[in-house]
Design a protein around this motif. Structure first.
Motif, PDB file in Angstrom:
ATOM      1  N   ASP A  28       6.279   0.851   9.060  1.00 33.04           N
ATOM      2  CA  ASP A  28       7.700   0.572   8.848  1.00 33.04           C
ATOM      3  C   ASP A  28       7.882  -0.899   8.506  1.00 33.04           C
ATOM      4  O   ASP A  28       7.068  -1.734   8.894  1.00 33.04           O
ATOM      5  N   TYR A  29       8.960  -1.215   7.810  1.00 30.32           N
ATOM      6  CA  TYR A  29       9.203  -2.602   7.419  1.00 30.32           C
ATOM      7  C   TYR A  29      10.128  -3.333   8.396  1.00 30.32           C
ATOM      8  O   TYR A  29       9.691  -4.239   9.097  1.00 30.32           O
ATOM      9  N   ASP A  30      11.399  -2.948   8.448  1.00 28.08           N
ATOM     10  CA  ASP A  30      12.386  -3.671   9.248  1.00 28.08           C
ATOM     11  C   ASP A  30      12.103  -3.531  10.744  1.00 28.08           C
ATOM     12  O   ASP A  30      11.972  -2.424  11.261  1.00 28.08           O
ATOM     13  N   ASP A  31      12.016  -4.650  11.413  1.00 29.35           N
ATOM     14  CA  ASP A  31      11.774  -4.731  12.856  1.00 29.35           C
ATOM     15  C   ASP A  31      10.412  -4.175  13.279  1.00 29.35           C
ATOM     16  O   ASP A  31      10.170  -3.972  14.465  1.00 29.35           O
ATOM     17  N   GLY A  58      14.953  -3.142  -1.928  1.00 31.55           N
ATOM     18  CA  GLY A  58      13.522  -3.257  -1.723  1.00 31.55           C
ATOM     19  C   GLY A  58      12.819  -4.524  -2.155  1.00 31.55           C
ATOM     20  O   GLY A  58      11.626  -4.681  -1.889  1.00 31.55           O
ATOM     21  N   GLN A  59      13.501  -5.449  -2.812  1.00 33.17           N
ATOM     22  CA  GLN A  59      12.811  -6.619  -3.355  1.00 33.17           C
ATOM     23  C   GLN A  59      12.047  -7.386  -2.281  1.00 33.17           C
ATOM     24  O   GLN A  59      10.900  -7.776  -2.480  1.00 33.17           O
ATOM     25  N   GLU A  60      12.680  -7.627  -1.141  1.00 28.06           N
ATOM     26  CA  GLU A  60      12.032  -8.353  -0.036  1.00 28.06           C
ATOM     27  C   GLU A  60      10.762  -7.630   0.422  1.00 28.06           C
ATOM     28  O   GLU A  60       9.736  -8.262   0.690  1.00 28.06           O
ATOM     29  N   VAL A  61      10.824  -6.305   0.488  1.00 27.32           N
ATOM     30  CA  VAL A  61       9.672  -5.495   0.902  1.00 27.32           C
ATOM     31  C   VAL A  61       8.532  -5.669  -0.101  1.00 27.32           C
ATOM     32  O   VAL A  61       7.378  -5.919   0.274  1.00 27.32           O
ATOM     33  N   LEU A  62       8.865  -5.548  -1.370  1.00 26.45           N
ATOM     34  CA  LEU A  62       7.846  -5.652  -2.425  1.00 26.45           C
ATOM     35  C   LEU A  62       7.213  -7.030  -2.478  1.00 26.45           C
ATOM     36  O   LEU A  62       6.026  -7.160  -2.787  1.00 26.45           O
ATOM     37  N   ARG A  70       2.571   1.591  -3.235  1.00 28.34           N
ATOM     38  CA  ARG A  70       2.458   2.236  -1.920  1.00 28.34           C
ATOM     39  C   ARG A  70       3.644   1.892  -1.019  1.00 28.34           C
ATOM     40  O   ARG A  70       3.574   2.063   0.186  1.00 28.34           O
ATOM     41  N   CYS A  71       4.722   1.406  -1.616  1.00 24.10           N
ATOM     42  CA  CYS A  71       5.962   1.138  -0.880  1.00 24.10           C
ATOM     43  C   CYS A  71       6.958   2.242  -1.221  1.00 24.10           C
ATOM     44  O   CYS A  71       7.230   2.489  -2.397  1.00 24.10           O
ATOM     45  N   TYR A  72       7.494   2.882  -0.201  1.00 24.79           N
ATOM     46  CA  TYR A  72       8.412   4.002  -0.396  1.00 24.79           C
ATOM     47  C   TYR A  72       9.729   3.724   0.308  1.00 24.79           C
ATOM     48  O   TYR A  72       9.756   3.310   1.458  1.00 24.79           O
ATOM     49  N   VAL A 113      -2.783   2.252   3.453  1.00 26.50           N
ATOM     50  CA  VAL A 113      -1.582   1.864   4.189  1.00 26.50           C
ATOM     51  C   VAL A 113      -0.390   1.957   3.240  1.00 26.50           C
ATOM     52  O   VAL A 113      -0.439   1.444   2.119  1.00 26.50           O
ATOM     53  N   TYR A 114       0.648   2.637   3.710  1.00 31.39           N
ATOM     54  CA  TYR A 114       1.910   2.747   2.987  1.00 31.39           C
ATOM     55  C   TYR A 114       2.986   2.022   3.777  1.00 31.39           C
ATOM     56  O   TYR A 114       2.983   2.062   5.005  1.00 31.39           O
ATOM     57  N   VAL A 115       3.892   1.367   3.089  1.00 27.35           N
ATOM     58  CA  VAL A 115       5.104   0.863   3.732  1.00 27.35           C
ATOM     59  C   VAL A 115       6.181   1.903   3.447  1.00 27.35           C
ATOM     60  O   VAL A 115       6.471   2.205   2.279  1.00 27.35           O
TER      61      VAL A 115
END
Length: 105
Positions: A6-9, A43-47, A58-60, A32-34
């Motif tokens: 997971d990304y946030d927190d 999603g920009q911050e995640v990428l 691999r980011c969904y 590993v997938y996010v």
């Protein structure tokens, strides 16, 4: 092994820890997938962070849909889920509004 992070927190609480974890997983041959409930537009911050480690492909972004059903609809089976809100793995807008149907972008 397919691992969902997971990304946030989760990732954002300690990016250095998770970057080492991701690298160790990749070296050992795991994928590993996010997987986040964010929308693709958010999603920009995640990428630009975790996505640089796992690969942007691999980011969904589930857009508030349940993570397990979303990944299953994508043909990806996750073996290990790492998430600060495990309810999000099984429950999302698809359960509450869409009668369980997943909408893919």
């Amino acid at each position: 092994m397919n691992i969902s992070l997971d990304y946030d927190d989760t990732y954002t609480r300690d990016p250095v820890l998770w970057n080492v974890f991701i690298q160790d997983c990749l070296v050992r041959g795991h994928t590993v997938y996010v997987v986040t409930m964010r929308t693709p537009e958010q999603g920009q911050e995640v990428l630009e962070s975790a996505g640089q480690r796992v690969g942007e492909s691999r980011c969904y972004f589930t857009s508030m849909q349940s993570k397990r059903n979303y990944m299953y609809a994508r043909g990806i089976s996750i073996d290990v889920w790492i998430d600060d809100m495990p309810d999000a793995i099984l429950h999302g807008i698809d359960n509450e509004v869409n009668d369980g149907k997943i909408y893919l972008p």
